[in-house]
Design a protein around this motif. Structure first.
Motif, PDB file in Angstrom:
ATOM      1  N   MET A  44       7.058   5.874   3.945  1.00 64.02           N
ATOM      2  CA  MET A  44       6.654   4.964   2.863  1.00 64.02           C
ATOM      3  C   MET A  44       5.237   4.441   3.114  1.00 64.02           C
ATOM      4  O   MET A  44       4.845   4.214   4.251  1.00 64.02           O
ATOM      5  N   ASN A  45       4.517   4.292   2.049  1.00 60.65           N
ATOM      6  CA  ASN A  45       3.139   3.810   2.166  1.00 60.65           C
ATOM      7  C   ASN A  45       3.123   2.278   2.226  1.00 60.65           C
ATOM      8  O   ASN A  45       3.472   1.603   1.271  1.00 60.65           O
ATOM      9  N   ASN A  46       2.705   1.759   3.386  1.00 63.05           N
ATOM     10  CA  ASN A  46       2.691   0.300   3.533  1.00 63.05           C
ATOM     11  C   ASN A  46       1.334  -0.316   3.228  1.00 63.05           C
ATOM     12  O   ASN A  46       1.158  -1.525   3.361  1.00 63.05           O
ATOM     13  N   GLN A  47       0.391   0.528   2.865  1.00 68.08           N
ATOM     14  CA  GLN A  47      -0.943   0.019   2.598  1.00 68.08           C
ATOM     15  C   GLN A  47      -0.915  -0.864   1.338  1.00 68.08           C
ATOM     16  O   GLN A  47      -0.319  -0.476   0.335  1.00 68.08           O
ATOM     17  N   PRO A  48      -1.523  -2.053   1.411  1.00 67.28           N
ATOM     18  CA  PRO A  48      -1.500  -2.884   0.198  1.00 67.28           C
ATOM     19  C   PRO A  48      -2.315  -2.256  -0.933  1.00 67.28           C
ATOM     20  O   PRO A  48      -3.245  -1.495  -0.673  1.00 67.28           O
ATOM     21  N   ALA A  49      -1.936  -2.584  -2.164  1.00 70.33           N
ATOM     22  CA  ALA A  49      -2.720  -2.127  -3.314  1.00 70.33           C
ATOM     23  C   ALA A  49      -4.047  -2.880  -3.351  1.00 70.33           C
ATOM     24  O   ALA A  49      -5.093  -2.320  -3.665  1.00 70.33           O
ATOM     25  N   ILE A  50      -3.981  -4.171  -3.011  1.00 64.34           N
ATOM     26  CA  ILE A  50      -5.184  -5.017  -2.986  1.00 64.34           C
ATOM     27  C   ILE A  50      -5.109  -5.908  -1.745  1.00 64.34           C
ATOM     28  O   ILE A  50      -4.057  -6.493  -1.473  1.00 64.34           O
ATOM     29  N   ALA A  51      -6.199  -5.986  -1.018  1.00 66.62           N
ATOM     30  CA  ALA A  51      -6.267  -6.926   0.106  1.00 66.62           C
ATOM     31  C   ALA A  51      -7.502  -7.799  -0.068  1.00 66.62           C
ATOM     32  O   ALA A  51      -8.614  -7.305  -0.235  1.00 66.62           O
ATOM     33  N   ARG A  66       1.185  -5.917  -2.964  1.00 71.47           N
ATOM     34  CA  ARG A  66       1.814  -4.629  -2.645  1.00 71.47           C
ATOM     35  C   ARG A  66       1.760  -3.679  -3.835  1.00 71.47           C
ATOM     36  O   ARG A  66       1.742  -4.141  -4.992  1.00 71.47           O
ATOM     37  N   PRO A  67       1.795  -2.388  -3.572  1.00 75.75           N
ATOM     38  CA  PRO A  67       1.793  -1.434  -4.692  1.00 75.75           C
ATOM     39  C   PRO A  67       3.025  -1.658  -5.578  1.00 75.75           C
ATOM     40  O   PRO A  67       4.139  -1.796  -5.077  1.00 75.75           O
TER      41      PRO A  67
END
Ligand SMILES: Nc1ncnc2c1ncn2[C@@H]1O[C@H](COP(=O)(O)OP(=O)(O)OP(=O)(O)O)[C@@H](O)[C@H]1O
Ligand SMILES: [Mg+2]
Length: 248
Positions: free
Chosen positions: A1-8, A35-36
């Motif tokens: 799963m992609n844990n990278q935030p959509a916006i930081a 989060r995405p």
């Protein structure tokens, strides 16, 4: 799963300098991540810097300090915004307004036509393609604004008080329509509002801002199941909690 935030957003601060040289500190050390696919809401009193923060996210204001990062880089290619007032072009018809962003992106006339008609239909504006904004009701104008943003098929949708200048019935209807769209497409939404009820009804998480200079007061998880029962005890409890956190 992609844990990278959509916006930081990291340590963002912004001070406006007015024409007469006055410094207005609007945002102070604001940090959060979205989060995405999340429905994320920024809630705060009038003048606390919500619109400024959203404009920073949209790349319309370059902040004095801080970092902004999207999952696709320093700016996001797939971002659209719905504005606080009915910011549609009065000299363009409904069709032309919805078409506007696509034209800017050099989408072919054939593909444009299909997308524009699809979104006009989705927003219940069929039959009004050739009408000008002056001949539409407030609710219809805001629908044009929403259709124009959604026609871009955004991955991130920014909404600045999109419902607050509408009558209560129209606003409620549009909120439901938007939630239905979001549950289908799952774009990331960042919504700005000063209405506690609206924040709790719509969001996965609510960021509460302090009065100006806007800082992060708290973040509230809204883990109520959807569709939300606005008369339930749990709903009221969260509204109460948010109300206590919003300082005027
Ligand atoms: N371009 C600008 N130049 C100078 N001051 C500005 C500018 N834009 C906004 N401000 C000031 O920044 C503060 C925050 O404004 P902003 O529009 O971000 O607040 P807001 O939280 O969206 O308020 P509202 O809920 O009333 O829409 C206000 O005091 C406003 O006067
Ligand atoms: Mg505002």
């Amino acid at each position: 799963m992609n844990n990278q935030p959509a916006i930081a957003v990291k340590n963002l601060s912004h001070t406006f300098v007015t024409e007469d040289g006055k410094h207005v500190e609007v945002l102070k050390d604001v940090s959060f991540t979205v989060r995405p696919g999340e429905f994320f809401t920024i809630l705060g009193p009038s003048g606390c810097g919500k619109s400024t923060l959203l404009r920073v996210l949209a790349g319309m204001i370059k902040p004095n300090h801080g970092e902004l990062l999207f999952s696709d880089g320093k700016t996001s290619e797939r971002l659209a915004m719905i504005f606080q007032s009915f910011a549609i072009f009065p000299w363009l018809t409904v069709y032309e307004n919805v078409e506007f962003g696509l034209k800017m992106q050099n989408v072919s006339i054939h593909d444009r036509r299909e997308t524009v008609h699809e979104h006009i239909k989705e927003m219940g504006l069929t039959g009004f393609e050739h009408a000008y904004p002056k001949d539409l009701s407030g609710g219809m104008r805001q629908r044009v604004g929403i259709a124009r943003a959604l026609a871009l098929n955004p991955k991130i949708l920014l909404m600045d008080e999109a419902f607050s200048s509408l009558d209560a019935f129209t606003a409620e209807r549009l909120r439901k329509d938007l939630l239905a769209l979001w549950s289908k497409d799952r774009m990331t939404i960042v919504m700005v509002t000063h209405l506690v009820d609206e924040a709790v009804e719509m969001s996965d998480r609510v960021l509460v801002m302090t009065p100006r200079p806007g800082m992060v007061e708290a973040t509230i998880d809204v883990s109520l199941s959807r569709p939300r029962d606005k008369r339930s005890k749990d709903f009221f409890a969260l509204v109460d909690r948010a109300n206590e956190l919003v300082k005027i």
